[in-house]
Structures are given as structure tokens and as C-alpha cells.
Write an enzyme that holds these catalytic residues in place. Sequence first.
Site, mmCIF file in Angstrom:
data_model
loop_
_atom_site.group_PDB
_atom_site.id
_atom_site.type_symbol
_atom_site.label_atom_id
_atom_site.label_comp_id
_atom_site.label_asym_id
_atom_site.label_seq_id
_atom_site.Cartn_x
_atom_site.Cartn_y
_atom_site.Cartn_z
ATOM 1 N N GLY A 55 -13.385 94.513 17.065
ATOM 2 C CA GLY A 55 -13.513 95.774 16.360
ATOM 3 C C GLY A 55 -14.227 95.670 15.029
ATOM 4 N N ARG A 79 -21.842 94.834 28.596
ATOM 5 C CA ARG A 79 -22.506 94.321 27.390
ATOM 6 C C ARG A 79 -23.947 93.915 27.664
ATOM 7 N NH1 ARG A 79 -17.925 90.933 24.030
ATOM 8 N NH2 ARG A 79 -16.430 92.651 23.945
ATOM 9 N N SER A 126 -12.009 88.736 16.024
ATOM 10 C CA SER A 126 -12.952 89.604 15.314
ATOM 11 C C SER A 126 -13.015 90.987 15.942
ATOM 12 C CB SER A 126 -14.340 88.984 15.325
ATOM 13 O OG SER A 126 -14.801 88.868 16.674
ATOM 14 N N GLU A 186 -2.021 85.342 20.569
ATOM 15 C CA GLU A 186 -2.914 86.317 19.916
ATOM 16 C C GLU A 186 -2.263 87.684 19.716
ATOM 17 O OE1 GLU A 186 -6.543 87.145 22.057
ATOM 18 O OE2 GLU A 186 -7.277 88.518 20.523
ATOM 19 N N LYS A 193 -3.837 83.199 16.912
ATOM 20 C CA LYS A 193 -5.094 83.972 16.808
ATOM 21 C C LYS A 193 -4.767 85.364 16.292
ATOM 22 C CE LYS A 193 -9.160 85.493 19.422
ATOM 23 N NZ LYS A 193 -9.999 85.308 20.628
#
Lengths: 375, 375, 375, 375
Positions: C276, C37, C274, C189, C231
Site C-alpha cells: 500500500g 500486474r 511495503s 506478518e 514482518k
Amino acid sequence: HSPSTAHQLIATAHALVHPRGRGIYATDETPDGIHARLAASAAPGQLKTFTDEEQTARRKAWRETLYSSLNPQHISGVILYAETLLQFQLAPVLIQRGIIPGVRADTDGYPLPGSPHGSGEVGTQGLDDLYDRCVAWREAGARFTKWRAPFLVNEAGTLPSPAAIEAQAGALARFASISQSAGLVPIVEPDLDFSGDASIQTSVDAHVKVISAIYAKLAIYGVLLEGTLLKPSFPQPGAKFAGPKPTPATIAAATVTVLARTVPPAVGGIVFLSGGLSDSDSTLYLDAVNKIVSAGPAKEPVAATAAEALANSKDVEAAVLRTMASRLPPLTFSFGRGLQGDAMIKWVAGDKEGAQQAFAKRAEECSKAATGTLH
Amino acid sequence: HSPSTAHQLIATAHALVHPRGRGIYATDETPDGIHARLAASAAPGQLKTFTDEEQTARRKAWRETLYSSLNPQHISGVILYAETLLQFQLAPVLIQRGIIPGVRADTDGYPLPGSPHGSGEVGTQGLDDLYDRCVAWREAGARFTKWRAPFLVNEAGTLPSPAAIEAQAGALARFASISQSAGLVPIVEPDLDFSGDASIQTSVDAHVKVISAIYAKLAIYGVLLEGTLLKPSFPQPGAKFAGPKPTPATIAAATVTVLARTVPPAVGGIVFLSGGLSDSDSTLYLDAVNKIVSAGPAKEPVAATAAEALANSKDVEAAVLRTMASRLPPLTFSFGRGLQGDAMIKWVAGDKEGAQQAFAKRAEECSKAATGTLH
Amino acid sequence: HSPSTAHQLIATAHALVHPRGRGIYATDETPDGIHARLAASAAPGQLKTFTDEEQTARRKAWRETLYSSLNPQHISGVILYAETLLQFQLAPVLIQRGIIPGVRADTDGYPLPGSPHGSGEVGTQGLDDLYDRCVAWREAGARFTKWRAPFLVNEAGTLPSPAAIEAQAGALARFASISQSAGLVPIVEPDLDFSGDASIQTSVDAHVKVISAIYAKLAIYGVLLEGTLLKPSFPQPGAKFAGPKPTPATIAAATVTVLARTVPPAVGGIVFLSGGLSDSDSTLYLDAVNKIVSAGPAKEPVAATAAEALANSKDVEAAVLRTMASRLPPLTFSFGRGLQGDAMIKWVAGDKEGAQQAFAKRAEECSKAATGTLH
Amino acid sequence: HSPSTAHQLIATAHALVHPRGRGIYATDETPDGIHARLAASAAPGQLKTFTDEEQTARRKAWRETLYSSLNPQHISGVILYAETLLQFQLAPVLIQRGIIPGVRADTDGYPLPGSPHGSGEVGTQGLDDLYDRCVAWREAGARFTKWRAPFLVNEAGTLPSPAAIEAQAGALARFASISQSAGLVPIVEPDLDFSGDASIQTSVDAHVKVISAIYAKLAIYGVLLEGTLLKPSFPQPGAKFAGPKPTPATIAAATVTVLARTVPPAVGGIVFLSGGLSDSDSTLYLDAVNKIVSAGPAKEPVAATAAEALANSKDVEAAVLRTMASRLPPLTFSFGRGLQGDAMIKWVAGDKEGAQQAFAKRAEECSKAATGTLH
């Protein structure tokens, strides 16, 4: 599974329990476990200390002594500890003799959260990266794996807890599916403790509940039952249960009942564990179970009328037991300590040949028990 | 269950399927169902109208004709409609001949809410006050009951729906537990439709899912498996499935696979239904299944090595099928229409003796199929 | 749980989602993930190569820059990668600011055996020795953990497979129970993929099935729901679904429906993922959900008669949505990439302060979305 | 469900519990039950004998007296016995006053096979042909139905048995799905007995297990939760439990905990049963529960650190209770005997107006309890 993998799994599972009378030799103790047993087998004057290197060499030598003399008429497969398979590379010794090598897949237990406080229930570990380990084991010659899931039982019925059944049966099923996807036959081992206060009836109920839960989970994961074995404990009263010790015939009847109510006929075979039993008891129980099998099913109606059934209730009971037993997969042994105890004493004393003979004698007894012809 | 009830249930279940070659004659059509069949069996000139009273007398006469000539070497039990048992009091006719009378316990179906809209799935009814009815049936001579749970199957996998499996398996289990508490052996009948578009593999998967669900529910209710029978359909492709019709051997292999993966060995016996099949197909399928049983289990390892298993995959497949089949409870018939079709044509034409002979001939064929000796 | 552990778990879970408008910053990418990233955030001329040591220093510096400027009015907690917690020892930086540190507990996925062939379903790993890791994490300052369980969804309904639901929900439950036993609040999650062909209705059904399965498993393990967070993903059509993109209001209605049918009110809070989604979509969806919450429940009967209900079906729908939403735990964010994207570009360009400001701006937007006051 | 049916179901369920403070009057005793109560309400000298016709007229008159004076600010709906709905045709009396008529759908119980021998567990009946009865009830004005499933509880944990949970939860789910398919809102009533020896903690655990099982079954049948109500018992110690009677606040905390862990927020409302409680207790418990609701949720973190949570454990407990309670659907009453006892005494003595006033007074008290404003 691809058809070819399926055929291999099925053939391996079948070969591990056929012909009747062959069983599995379990040698999957940890290194520490072996050394403790070797030490315990030494005569008072023979106790020595060893360096780490010597210990490793000893472990290997001990295994090699027995592996190289195993009789394939009595022993169909051997469960190795990963070190024996990967570092000592002893699988070829077995393969050469027509014996199938396998490997223990679980690592160790941890206290199970979700279990009643202080119960002592554990969860078995070893699923992380299991597929990669399976691949390496297969390359080293292994064709099957084993995963032990211990369960506690109490008379109050709070053990095994729902969390333990969920965790242990779930882990067995994930283990089995991963193992099969790597081409290895999984041996599914639910080991119900009998150190507690449970009656034999409570033990039967717990076995039924646990084994049913296991097969329900295996179905969810699409495990090919034909390519699996079951390694169960014998249902029996706990050590703290007040009451006379049941006869082998009573244990055998309870065992047949449990298995007939829970094990789908597709399962390849049933190889009993002996953990915690004396050599004598484990062989007697196995023999008693196979004597019921050998009696054969009741082929005629056991009672013409309800009144007759009432009058001959013992006959009805015996007939249904024989009938159920005749439908079970081969019932044989997967013993460790019970097979090698005498051999170890001789080996520690330096008598290698005596060790091999002691093992052979004991293996023959177990083989007889696996055909119900011991006594 | 009290031990005495348990022994009676076990003995009855055992007598219904032993010795091998005996099966069940299903005569549990509704009155309207019988009259429709009798009318359809009449030659063009023979069609008459009857008063209600005459209809009732005819139903009774038709039943009496066959019941009084049944051969207990081929027929072990008969499923009666409640009227035949309670109003016509025909159970003694059967008992006298050494044949066990049973009775249909379910009433009728209703569209199942919770099923996908427009699917046509139904829920079977008849649980309200079932215990009281069971008691009355037992007093009239019945020793077993039967409950049919139809299921739809489609290739998309949305049928049977989770709601249908839950509702139908749940009802079967409640029926079985109530029936046993009244001293009657329950016959659990999951009938998977084959009018749809499902392939044989999808049919196999659906059978496995449904039958597994049923035994999971039976366990919750504490049903004594030894005192129950299973009445399953044969897994097969649907009528709308494009593809050649499978051979009896293929159907038989699928059937053995389904049963070996799902039916606990404790179950007393397996009596196939013939609904929707031609007389010829139902007998051929039953014969093919029993031919696998008769071949006996593979007693030696089917392949010494993985390579051998690969090279001889057909042998491995055949061996595992034979082995699994040898562990199943007796596999016999519980046929209705397929047994009585020819007899009905003769009876309607006034030839009572001919009817009895036609039935006897057909029963003998079914009996041969139940031992795998038809062809 | 001991009462004192329970109180700590409850208080931590509560503090992570109160007061409304605070959410979680997810920084649990792997080292490789971060570098990818960071590289992607570099302007064309800025791309450099780094030694391993420099990379490590960079990871630490990047985290430190943002952690040291987080606004506790918008950020209640941060999910750390284990390295950040244990090697970089950055928890105190957060604690000092009144922000709760947590840690990612799962390691990585493996192809799931038992899943339909070629489906791509994975099982999440990391349970082996998890308790010991939890203890170390707690000592380093962590007060909560997180485990991500990805699920695939398809329109045919074969995904997620039963094996995936069993494996992933089972692992989440074991994770949660182990985490709580070490005094850490588990964030559960379930991340349902939307790259496939599923419609929004199929996505809703899959979410309901998965989340229900998770809470059923948590109950078996005795997880204290009050000391957990959920989540979830937003139910939405897959990228390959042909049809217009739904509005945020439609997504919000689907989300409220899913949660109201599945999440027990005892659960501490709901923090959306969040993954994608574009920054804009994730914030818009969260805002839309909270706008329904803010509208408040319908306190009067929504229709006096059935006829009125029919005539005002839109009002009924809106009223029931508002009513259900008002009963949900706080609905906030647990975003990663979406919070830090702009900040990263500035930081890579050497503008540390600009990075902090960019983050603060985005965190404020998310905070507004968490109270339904973004637009 | 078609959207229009869904909207009607949702609107009806909503109207039965809104605005807060309205509840349900349960008048679904059997004819014999009413007469026993009327007889018991008579003063010593007033006991008479009646012909069957007079009895019928009395039942109708008694119902009419109260129905015609019900205050819709306190009473949202009335549960009728089928006779009152179909023979006496009294639904219009209620509808005219803005009160929704409903009907009892279950018939009676039977000893549950599969339950531990001699336990006394029953299974509720009435599913056969229920859809047809629902259609008739709807035509007569009913808009909701009710099904009572009693459960036994003991301290040993063997009751409720798995068979009882399976049977009763399964029947409730089938009832609910059939009811909704006929356009009637189902009220699902699990009634856990407190005549035994269970502690309040055991009662809490049993409530959690039973109510969770019910919602799991409802999900399988696709029941629309938004169009259902729950009618639960209050968790409490059994009459044979040795120990002081808990305060209403303790009962209320247990009740909120049970409901927050089990009831999906989509459920329309919660209407407590009062069976077996004194008038005073049932109202006090309802008031105490609603006082927690009225306190409102904890909007700020309840403790900044783990140490603070430890130090203020009572505050944490109170805060989480308030927070959970604020997320529950409206909590109101569905009382029978408790509402009408005083009225009946007056009516039997011939004082019709006094009866109406006594009822109105009691209904107002219950309404206050349903808003937590009784004391």
C-alpha cells in the site's frame, strides 16, 4: 446475528433437548469406520468382501434402515456424516419424522506442535472453507453441526497442555461462530480421554479447565450461547488409575460439579458423549446425573448454623448437588455406537426389522436415562 | 478448603437466599454516611448538633432499633460496618433472631492509574491485612463479607477500561479467596454506574464483560463458587442517554440475559444492589425479574421448524428468557437505603415503633418482589 | 524442537537478516495477481491475450529472469508462491546464488464471524494439512514460510475487534508452530491497514495491541522465537485521517516505539512489509528507522536531575529512541511490488537485461535503507 | 502520563543504569533485619544490648557512614527503607553525591489463599494508600520505588501456582502504575526462590512464565516501560536438585535466554538481585552475563546452509546468545548484603573508615562485573 437467525438458532437448540427425555443419535463415523463396525458385527460365517460400489450402497442402506424407523419421542436429532447428507440425501427421511438433521464439521486431527514431545496430543482440523461447507449442508437440510475436540489427561497435570487447550478451544470457538453465521446450531464437543492414569479429581479439574477455556473463547467470538449445545465427556478416572471403579452416583456428582462451575445457564442443552464407555456405563451415568436433577433443589436452608453444617456435612453436600443440578440445561445423550450396536448385528445378519426393534429398545432406555427413570 | 470449611461456606451461602423471598439488609454505610442520612431525614425543626460521643451512641441506637425487630422471614442477613460488629457488638442481636451477620470488607477507592486520563475510574482498596481482619470479624459473629467494586460505563465503549476491569475483578477475586480462607462467605459486588450516556445494550455488554472477567479471576484463585454470592447492578441506560425509560420488563429481560451468559450455576445466589435507584424502581425491577422465573421454563420445543421460529419470534424470545431464568440461582435483594428510608424519618422524629413498622412493611414488599408476587 | 532442528531454524533466521543491509524479496502473489500486474505494466500497444499454457510459461519466465540475477549482497531470501516452488522448481536457482527460498503458507481470507457486522474484517485460512504441505515445501528447497494476517484499524477503537485479534494472532501462532516442527522458519506478518480514519497514535496503539497478542500466543505454542522473523507494517495515519502526512522521522519514531514495547529480543529479525505504500515512502521509512539505529544508544545519563529532564525533553526523547532502537533485531525489508515495479515494465516490453538492471538498482536502494544510508 | 512526567521517569530510569558499570545499592531491610545483621557481624566479645533509642541512632549512623562515602561511578542509586527516607531524612546525603534515592514500597507478605495447600506461597502487600505514600516519598527526595514479589518453584511444575502468578504479577503492575503516576520509577522485582528441587531448565521455564505474565499485566495498566527497571533473579537449579552446580557460563546462558524471550526492549534496565547467593556467586554470574554482552552480536550469517548449522551447532548457540545479549538493556546489580557484608563487620568493630573502604572495594568489583571485566 440478525434477530431472525438468532431465533432460528435458539429454537433449534431448544428443540434438540426438549421435552426432557429426547436425545441425539450420532452417526458421523467415516465410511471406513462404518465398514469396520459392520464387519465386526458379522457372524463368523457371514464375512464377505464388497466392491466399492457395494460398500457405498451398504452404507446408505444401513443408514436408511434406521433413519426410517426412528422414534421422535426418543430421538430429537441425528448427526450425519457429510456424505450421508450430501450424496445420499437422507435428511428428508429424518425431517419427515420430525427429527432434526445435523452434520459433523471437523475433518481429522494432526499431531499438535507445541505439545510436550511424544504426548500424542492432536489438533482438530476442518476450519478452512468451513462457511461454504456449512451453506451447502444447510441447503441439504442440516440445522446443526458438531465439532469434536479430543483432549488427553494425565495425573502429573502436564496434559492437556496449554497449547492443546489454546488450539482446541480456539478451534471450537471459530467453528461455532462460523456455524452460527451460516444458520446452524453448533454442538461443541470437548472429549477428555480416560485411557490414562488420572484420578477422578484430576479429571474433574481438567474438565473444569477445558470447559471454562471453551466458554471464554466463545465469548470472544460473540457466539450466541442460547443457540449452542455442549457435548461433554463424563469426568472419570483413567483406565490406568489404580483404584476401585467409582459408582455411577460418584460419577454423577463429579459431572454436576464440573458443569455447574463452568457452563453458563444460557447454553441450550448438554448432550453427553459415550465414546469409550460400555453401553451399560454410559446409560447408568446419564441416569444417575438425571436422578440428581429429578430430586429437585433444596428450597430451605440446609443448616441453620455453622455447627449444624458441620454435623450434617453429607446433607449439605447432597443438597448443594441437587440445587446445582436443578439449574443445569437439559442433560441428555448424543450416543452413537452405544445406541446402534445390537441393531447392527441384526442388520448384518439380514434382519432389518429386528435391527429397527433393537435400536428402538435401546433408544427408549437412553430416553429413560435422560429423565433419571432407568432404574 | 478443608471439607468442613467448605460445608460451612456452602450452608451459609445457601441460607442467605433460601427459601425464596428472603434477602439481605445492607447497613454498611460509613459513620459519616449514616449521619448525613439521619440529618437528611430530620424534619426542619428537628435538626440538632451532637457531640462525637452522642453521635456514636446514636449510630448504635439506630442500628439496635432495627436489628432487634427484623423479621427473619424477609431478612436472611445483614451487612454491618466493622464498627457495628466490633465496637457495638451487635451481631448477637441478629443471630438470636436467626439472621446471619456479615461485614463490609473494602475500605475506600482511589483514582485508578492506567485508566484513561480524567475518566474518574477508581480502584477499590482494603486487601492489606484483610485475612487478620476477617478472623476478628468471624470471632465477633460475622459469617459473610462484602466487597463493592464500582465501574463506570460509557457509550463510546472506552469505559470500563481494561485497567479497571483487571484491577477491580482482580481485587474481588483476592478478597473472595481471603474471605473464604477465613471461613466467611464473600459477596462479590460489581456495581456498574448508570449516570452516564450508555444505552441499555451497551450496559448489557459491559455487565457481561465485567461479570465474566470476575468469574475468570475467581477461578484462578480457586474460589469455591458454591460458597459465594453475587451482588450485581441491573443493566439499564444511563441518566444521560437520550431515549425513553425502559419498562421493568425490559430491564428484567436484559438482566436475565446478562446473568444467564455469565454466572456459573454453582454460585450460591444473586442479591441485587439498589444503589442510585428509587425505592420503587429497585423493587419493580426485582419483581419483574422474578416474574420471569416464576413463569417456569419452556418444556416443549418452542418451534417445530425454522419457519415456525421465524413466524413466532416473540414466543421464542419469551420462551428462552423463561428457560434461562429458571436456571439462575435465587434472585433477591441486598438493599440499604431503599429498605430503611421511611423508617429513618420516623426514628429521627422519635417514633421508634413506627420506624420498626415502616421497615417491616418495606421488607415485606421486597420479599414479595423476590418471589415475583409484588403486583 | 530437537537441538538440531533448533540450530537450523536459528541459523536460517539469522542468515535472512545478516549482515545488516540484506532483505527479502516477496514474490508470493497468486497467478492472477501476477497477470494483473504484468498487464498493468504493459504499454498501451503491447496488451496481448494468452492461452493458459502461455500464461504459465510467462509466470515461470518472469520469475526466472529475476531469480537468476539476484544479488545476494542485497537479497537474502525470496518468498515463493507454492507453484513456483513445486511446479516450476525454481528454488535451486536461488540456492545456487546463496539466496534462501521460502514460501507463502496462507491461502486466503474469509469474512470473520464474530467481527462487528459489516466491518469487513477477515480471518486468514490455510491451517488444514499445513504440516504436510510444509514437508513438501522443505523437500523442494524451502527453508522458511510466511503467513499474512491483515487487520483493520479505526479511530473509534472498535477495530481490530477482539475476535479478529484472537483469530488472526491464534492462526499466526499455530502456523508458526507447525512450520517450525517441519524445519521451516516462520515469518509472522501482521499487516495493519491504513486506508481508514485512524490517527498515527491510534495506529501505534493498535500495533502494540496486535503484536503483543501475537507474541503471547506464540509463547503458548512454545514457538522458538530465535527461529522466527516478524514482518510488520509501519504505524501511520489512515488515508481518511484529516491532517498533514507525517514525516519519515515521525513514522520512524512511532515504529521504534511500537517494536521496543512488543518484540522480545530473541526474535531473529524484523522485515517490514511495503503493502500500500509508494516505493519512495517504503524506502524512506525504512531508512529513517535505520538512521535511528545507526545513531547508537545513549551511553551516558540523559539528564542528571528531574529538572534537567524537564528542560531538555527533546533530548530525552531522542536519547530514549536511539537507545531502544539499538536493542532491536536487524530492521530490513520484505518488499514485493516496490522492488520489481520498474523491472516488470522493462520485462513486459521484452527488455530482459533492462529488467534485471532495474531490479538491481532498486534492491541496492532498499539495502541502503536497511542500513540507514539512503540519503 | 503527561509528557513532562514521562520525560522525568525515562531520564531517571536511564540514569540508574548508565553508563554501563553503575548499579544500585539495596538498603531496604526492615529495622529488625538490620539489627539481626549487625548483631551477626559482631565479634564474640562485642555483643551488646541497646535501648530502642540507641538502636534507632545506630541504624541511622550505620546508613550515614556508608551513604556519605558512596562512589557515584559505581553506585547510581540506593533503595531506602521508608524510615531512612522520612525519619532520618538521608536522601539529601545521596543526592549531593549525584546518587538517586529510591524507596521500598511493599510492606510484607501473607500466605496466599488459592495456592496449593501448604505450599508456602505468599502474596506481597502494600497497595492500600500507596499513592499517598509515594507522594510523601517523592517530597522527601525519592525518585524511584521497588516492590519485591517472591515466587516458589518446584520440579513438579505446580509452583509457582496460577494464583501466585496472577496475584504477584497483578500487584507488581498496580504498584508500577501507582508509582509512575506519582512520578517515581518503579523497579519490578520477581524473586524466584532456588531453595527447592527444580532443575535449571525448570527454573528457566518458571522465569519465562513469570516475567512474561508481569509484562502482560504492566501493559494492561498502561505502564510506561521506558520508565521502569526489572530486578530479576538468576535462573538456577534449586538447593535440593541433585546434580553438579552449573558454571557461571551456564547460568549466564540461561539468564540471557530468559531475558531475551521476555523483556521488551523498551524497559530501561535490568538490575539483578543477589538474595540467597554468596557474594562470590552473585558477582561471578553478573560478570558472566556481561561477558556475553561484551562479546558483541554475530554480524555475519552463522551458517550458510542447514548442513553447516548442524555441523557447527556450538557456534550457532554461542552466536545467538551473543546476539540476543547485545539487544538487552544494561545488565547491572541491585545488591544489598553482598555489597555491605565486609563493611558491616568493620563498622560494628568501630572502624568507620575501614567500613567505607571495604564497601568501596566491593562496589568496584560489582561495577567490574557489570561490564564483564571482573576476571
